[in-house]
Design an enzyme around this catalytic site. Structure first.
Site, PDB file in Angstrom:
ATOM      1  N   VAL A   1       0.756  -1.105  -0.085  1.00 37.94           N
ATOM      2  CA  VAL A   1      -0.088  -0.052  -0.049  1.00 37.94           C
ATOM      3  C   VAL A   1       0.901   1.313   0.041  1.00 37.94           C
ATOM      4  CG1 VAL A   1      -1.772   1.313   1.382  1.00 37.94           C
ATOM      5  CG2 VAL A   1      -1.816  -1.262   1.214  1.00 37.94           C
ATOM      6  N   GLU A   2       2.037   1.216   0.344  1.00 41.03           N
ATOM      7  CA  GLU A   2       2.896   2.132   0.471  1.00 41.03           C
ATOM      8  C   GLU A   2       3.951   2.448  -0.536  1.00 41.03           C
ATOM      9  OE1 GLU A   2       4.263   3.089   4.544  1.00 41.03           O
ATOM     10  OE2 GLU A   2       3.195   1.422   5.081  1.00 41.03           O
TER      11      GLU A   2
END
Length: 380
Positions: free
Chosen positions: A171-172
């Protein structure tokens, strides 16, 4: 008879004239009486001014109560396990700003932890790969090296271990693995030279271990001393009267039960919603890591350093205003309902914790150019 009459008349005439003369002399020879004047009136006496009210005593803070905050901020949080050198710090600064350590080469450490904005991006949740949003608020990196552990749930022991996590979080920064990060760095000649200088004793200097060590060495000097540190050293003039009042209110309310020590937090874990339930029950906190039900909703207590500049607040980024965060903490954690005025007073004190950014230290560096073999951005 006439003689007598004449004599009488003369006598009367003379007597009358004499009497008139005497009266004339008396009237003209005696001083004339002045006309009566009205008695002077007394002017109304000016009222005696009321004594000026005594100026309120300047607020003071009992020095013995300050012991709960320990010592002022240190100059750095250097580690004996990761000794700092100029070469290592310089490399770490470059890596901190380099977006090529993300899958689509559009996100760096500084994207979510903006050093020019007190180490945060100001968003409830940070935007990662393909604009995905994380589930927790990104905390400030300033003073982070002094915390008990890293991340809200404490899953990384130090800033070195933390630095490698976002690179491979889908997600990062979303790299498939740390090998991809190493291949990017090895493809850039200037980075290869920089790693050799920073880690001269290593046979394989370009590694994820050394990359995170360099980033950690850089982060360990991200310290923001404030006026409060001067106050802790005995400079009573470092805080305003309003800040001193707020500090006393902070102490009296019981905030130091969690927000103590040099960082006013960052050194313990506490349950969110200790007295009253926390509104958001979906994030299990440390329990998701430890699998211990007793640690449900347990999170690292955030440091209050620079808190006036790091909204929104809490692990879920659920509160935008500092005064609202203060009232919520007092209610849910301490069972105390603060007035708006009391919350504002405490917020005024917290403003004294806003430190000085190390402007020269955090300047974005020039990054080495990519080579023909450097992996291309991958938006997938």
């Amino acid at each position: 008879m006439r003689k007598n009459s004449s004599s009488t008349t003369r006598s009367v005439t003379v007597g009358t004239l004499g009497t008139l003369a005497l009266c004339s002399v008396a009237l003209t020879g005696c001083p004339q009486q002045e006309a009566a004047k009205p008695a002077p009136t007394k002017e109304a006496a000016a009222p005696t001014p009321a004594p000026a009210p005594a100026a309120p005593a300047a607020p003071t803070v009992d020095a013995t109560r300050l012991a709960v905050f320990g010592t002022p901020l240190p100059a750095n949080y250097d580690s004996k396990d990761n000794p700092a050198t100029d070469e290592k710090i310089a490399l770490g600064r470059q890596l901190y700003f380099d977006k090529r350590l993300s899958k689509n080469q559009d996100i760096s450490c500084n994207s979510c932890h903006d050093l020019q904005h007190y180490g945060v991006d100001g968003n409830k949740f940070s935007s990662g790969h393909k604009k995905q949003l994380g589930g927790r608020n990104s905390p400030s990196v300033y003073q982070a090296a002094g915390h008990i552990a890293q991340f809200w749930d404490g899953r990384a022991k130090d800033v070195e271990e933390q630095a490698g996590g976002p690179m491979v979080n889908p997600v990062e920064m979303a790299l498939p693995d740390h090998k991809r990060a190493e291949s990017v760095l090895q493809s850039i000649p200037a980075y290869v030279d920089a790693f050799k200088k920073a880690f001269p004793g290593d046979k394989q200097p370009v590694s994820i271990k050394n990359a995170t060590a360099a980033i950690g060495a850089f982060e360990r000097r991200l310290v923001t001393p404030s006026r409060f540190d001067k106050f802790l050293t005995g400079d009573a003039t470092a805080l305003t009267d309003a800040e001193k009042v707020g500090l006393n209110k902070f102490l009296d309310t019981g905030c130091v039960a969690c927000h103590s020590g040099t960082l006013l937090g960052g050194t313990s874990y506490q349950k969110a919603g200790l007295i009253k339930p926390w509104p958001n029950q979906t994030d299990l906190g440390r329990a998701a890591i430890t699998k211990n039900d007793a640690e449900k909703l347990m999170f690292k207590v955030p440091s209050l350093r620079n808190s006036a500049k790091t909204a929104p607040y809490f692990h879920d980024g659920s509160v935008d205003k500092l005064t609202d965060a203060i009232k919520q903490m007092a209610s849910l954690q301490l069972g105390r309902e603060l007035s708006d005025a009391d919350a504002e007073s405490i917020a005024t004190f917290l403003g004294s914790l806003t430190g000085d950014l190390p402007k020269d230290y955090i300047q974005e560096p020039q990054l080495p150019p990519s080579s023909k073999t450097t992996p291309k951005p991958d938006p997938a």
